[in-house]
Design a protein around this motif. Structure first.
Motif, PDB file in Angstrom:
ATOM      1  N   LYS A   1       0.847  -1.210   0.000  1.00  0.00           N
ATOM      2  CA  LYS A   1       0.000   0.000   0.000  1.00  0.00           C
ATOM      3  C   LYS A   1       0.876   1.252   0.000  1.00  0.00           C
ATOM      4  N   GLU A   2       1.895   1.235   0.880  1.00  0.00           N
ATOM      5  CA  GLU A   2       2.759   2.412   1.038  1.00  0.00           C
ATOM      6  C   GLU A   2       3.550   2.679  -0.241  1.00  0.00           C
ATOM      7  N   LYS A   3       4.155   1.632  -0.811  1.00  0.00           N
ATOM      8  CA  LYS A   3       5.037   1.826  -1.965  1.00  0.00           C
ATOM      9  C   LYS A   3       4.264   2.132  -3.246  1.00  0.00           C
ATOM     10  N   THR A   4       3.021   1.631  -3.347  1.00  0.00           N
ATOM     11  CA  THR A   4       2.244   1.906  -4.558  1.00  0.00           C
ATOM     12  C   THR A   4       1.385   3.152  -4.400  1.00  0.00           C
ATOM     13  N   GLY A   5       1.189   3.571  -3.114  1.00  0.00           N
ATOM     14  CA  GLY A   5       0.310   4.714  -2.871  1.00  0.00           C
ATOM     15  C   GLY A   5      -1.151   4.357  -3.136  1.00  0.00           C
ATOM     16  N   ASP A   6      -1.424   3.067  -3.291  1.00  0.00           N
ATOM     17  CA  ASP A   6      -2.777   2.584  -3.582  1.00  0.00           C
ATOM     18  C   ASP A   6      -3.328   1.879  -2.352  1.00  0.00           C
ATOM     19  N   ASP A   7      -4.304   2.518  -1.702  1.00  0.00           N
ATOM     20  CA  ASP A   7      -4.836   1.973  -0.455  1.00  0.00           C
ATOM     21  C   ASP A   7      -5.601   0.681  -0.643  1.00  0.00           C
ATOM     22  N   ALA A   8      -5.964   0.373  -1.881  1.00  0.00           N
ATOM     23  CA  ALA A   8      -6.710  -0.870  -2.140  1.00  0.00           C
ATOM     24  C   ALA A   8      -5.761  -2.024  -2.461  1.00  0.00           C
ATOM     25  N   ALA A   9      -4.472  -1.699  -2.659  1.00  0.00           N
ATOM     26  CA  ALA A   9      -3.513  -2.747  -3.044  1.00  0.00           C
ATOM     27  C   ALA A   9      -3.214  -3.667  -1.864  1.00  0.00           C
ATOM     28  N   LYS A  10      -2.926  -4.929  -2.154  1.00  0.00           N
ATOM     29  CA  LYS A  10      -2.546  -5.863  -1.081  1.00  0.00           C
ATOM     30  C   LYS A  10      -1.584  -6.907  -1.621  1.00  0.00           C
ATOM     31  N   SER A  11      -0.936  -7.628  -0.706  1.00  0.00           N
ATOM     32  CA  SER A  11      -0.063  -8.735  -1.100  1.00  0.00           C
ATOM     33  C   SER A  11      -0.774 -10.048  -0.783  1.00  0.00           C
ATOM     34  N   ASN A  12      -0.576 -11.050  -1.626  1.00  0.00           N
ATOM     35  CA  ASN A  12      -1.147 -12.377  -1.344  1.00  0.00           C
ATOM     36  C   ASN A  12      -0.342 -13.088  -0.269  1.00  0.00           C
ATOM     37  N   MET A  13       0.760 -12.457   0.160  1.00  0.00           N
ATOM     38  CA  MET A  13       1.561 -13.047   1.235  1.00  0.00           C
ATOM     39  C   MET A  13       0.964 -12.601   2.559  1.00  0.00           C
ATOM     40  N   THR A  14       0.187 -13.491   3.177  1.00  0.00           N
ATOM     41  CA  THR A  14      -0.489 -13.126   4.434  1.00  0.00           C
ATOM     42  C   THR A  14       0.447 -13.331   5.628  1.00  0.00           C
ATOM     43  N   PHE A  15       1.523 -14.038   5.430  1.00  0.00           N
ATOM     44  CA  PHE A  15       2.497 -14.304   6.488  1.00  0.00           C
ATOM     45  C   PHE A  15       3.203 -13.009   6.876  1.00  0.00           C
ATOM     46  N   LYS A  16       3.327 -12.732   8.162  1.00  0.00           N
ATOM     47  CA  LYS A  16       4.057 -11.548   8.664  1.00  0.00           C
ATOM     48  C   LYS A  16       5.123 -12.023   9.642  1.00  0.00           C
ATOM     49  N   LEU A  17       6.319 -11.473   9.545  1.00  0.00           N
ATOM     50  CA  LEU A  17       7.403 -11.857  10.458  1.00  0.00           C
ATOM     51  C   LEU A  17       7.535 -10.764  11.508  1.00  0.00           C
ATOM     52  N   ALA A  18       7.122 -11.102  12.763  1.00  0.00           N
ATOM     53  CA  ALA A  18       7.095 -10.097  13.829  1.00  0.00           C
ATOM     54  C   ALA A  18       8.481  -9.504  14.075  1.00  0.00           C
ATOM     55  N   LYS A  19       9.516 -10.374  14.117  1.00  0.00           N
ATOM     56  CA  LYS A  19      10.881  -9.835  14.305  1.00  0.00           C
ATOM     57  C   LYS A  19      11.902 -10.742  13.623  1.00  0.00           C
ATOM     58  N   GLY A  20      13.093 -10.169  13.395  1.00  0.00           N
ATOM     59  CA  GLY A  20      14.145 -10.964  12.748  1.00  0.00           C
ATOM     60  C   GLY A  20      14.191 -10.774  11.237  1.00  0.00           C
ATOM     61  N   GLY A  21      13.399  -9.805  10.711  1.00  0.00           N
ATOM     62  CA  GLY A  21      13.391  -9.587   9.254  1.00  0.00           C
ATOM     63  C   GLY A  21      14.750  -9.198   8.717  1.00  0.00           C
ATOM     64  N   GLU A  22      15.517  -8.428   9.503  1.00  0.00           N
ATOM     65  CA  GLU A  22      16.851  -8.005   9.048  1.00  0.00           C
ATOM     66  C   GLU A  22      17.756  -9.221   8.895  1.00  0.00           C
ATOM     67  N   ASP A  23      17.641 -10.163   9.846  1.00  0.00           N
ATOM     68  CA  ASP A  23      18.464 -11.383   9.780  1.00  0.00           C
ATOM     69  C   ASP A  23      18.136 -12.186   8.524  1.00  0.00           C
ATOM     70  N   VAL A  24      16.831 -12.354   8.296  1.00  0.00           N
ATOM     71  CA  VAL A  24      16.410 -13.134   7.124  1.00  0.00           C
ATOM     72  C   VAL A  24      16.865 -12.434   5.844  1.00  0.00           C
ATOM     73  N   ALA A  25      16.723 -11.101   5.812  1.00  0.00           N
ATOM     74  CA  ALA A  25      17.134 -10.338   4.617  1.00  0.00           C
ATOM     75  C   ALA A  25      18.635 -10.470   4.392  1.00  0.00           C
ATOM     76  N   ALA A  26      19.416 -10.429   5.487  1.00  0.00           N
ATOM     77  CA  ALA A  26      20.878 -10.576   5.364  1.00  0.00           C
ATOM     78  C   ALA A  26      21.207 -11.979   4.841  1.00  0.00           C
ATOM     79  N   TYR A  27      20.463 -12.994   5.323  1.00  0.00           N
ATOM     80  CA  TYR A  27      20.683 -14.361   4.823  1.00  0.00           C
ATOM     81  C   TYR A  27      20.379 -14.419   3.324  1.00  0.00           C
TER      82      TYR A  27
END
Ligand code: HEM
Length: 103
Positions: free
Chosen positions: A72-98
């Motif tokens: 939503k933020e990157k497209t500026g479209d409030d109706a936009a969504k991702s089919n990825m319903t999974f959310k990673l509460a913490k550790g995203g930086e670690d996964v991204a570095a991996y």
């Protein structure tokens, strides 16, 4: 950098070579969003791809924390969504570095 096992399981389930649920994430850092040949993306990721976004570690960490809010933020479209319903509460930086370490 050691990958945290509990992250690997779910992500590997969805995102692996020829994964049925999510696009292959090998080489995702430096790759344009919505560019995995043959993967059936949702409309929101198509819109994100049209912004020309190229994934880096910071963007992946932000995305995986809340994929739909990110789209939503990157497209500026409030109706936009991702089919990825999974959310990673913490550790995203670690996964991204991996993901940056595996090409
Ligand atoms: C920490 C784990 C995860 C990371 C880092 C991650 C990362 C990503 C990234 C970067 C994309 C966009 C790829 C592109 O533009 O080509 C994506 C898309 C996607 N992921 Fe994940 N993911 C994770 C876990 C999961 C899990 C567990 C699922 C399944 C439940 C999943 C399902 C999907 C789906 C369906 C898409 C396509 C979204 C769409 O077309 O709207 N992901 N993921």
């Amino acid at each position: 950098m050691q990958v945290l096992p509990r992250h690997r399981g779910r992500r590997r389930h969805c995102h692996r070579e020829g994964g049925k649920t999510g696009p292959n994430l090998f080489g995702i850092v430096g790759r344009k969003a919505y560019s995995e040949e043959g993967f059936k993306y949702g409309a929101g990721l198509v819109e994100l791809g049209e912004t020309g976004l190229v994934w880096d570690e910071a963007l992946i960490a932000a995305y995986v924390a809340d994929p739909t809010a990110f789209v939503k933020e990157k497209t500026g479209d409030d109706a936009a969504k991702s089919n990825m319903t999974f959310k990673l509460a913490k550790g995203g930086e670690d996964v991204a570095a991996y993901l940056a370490s595996v090409k």
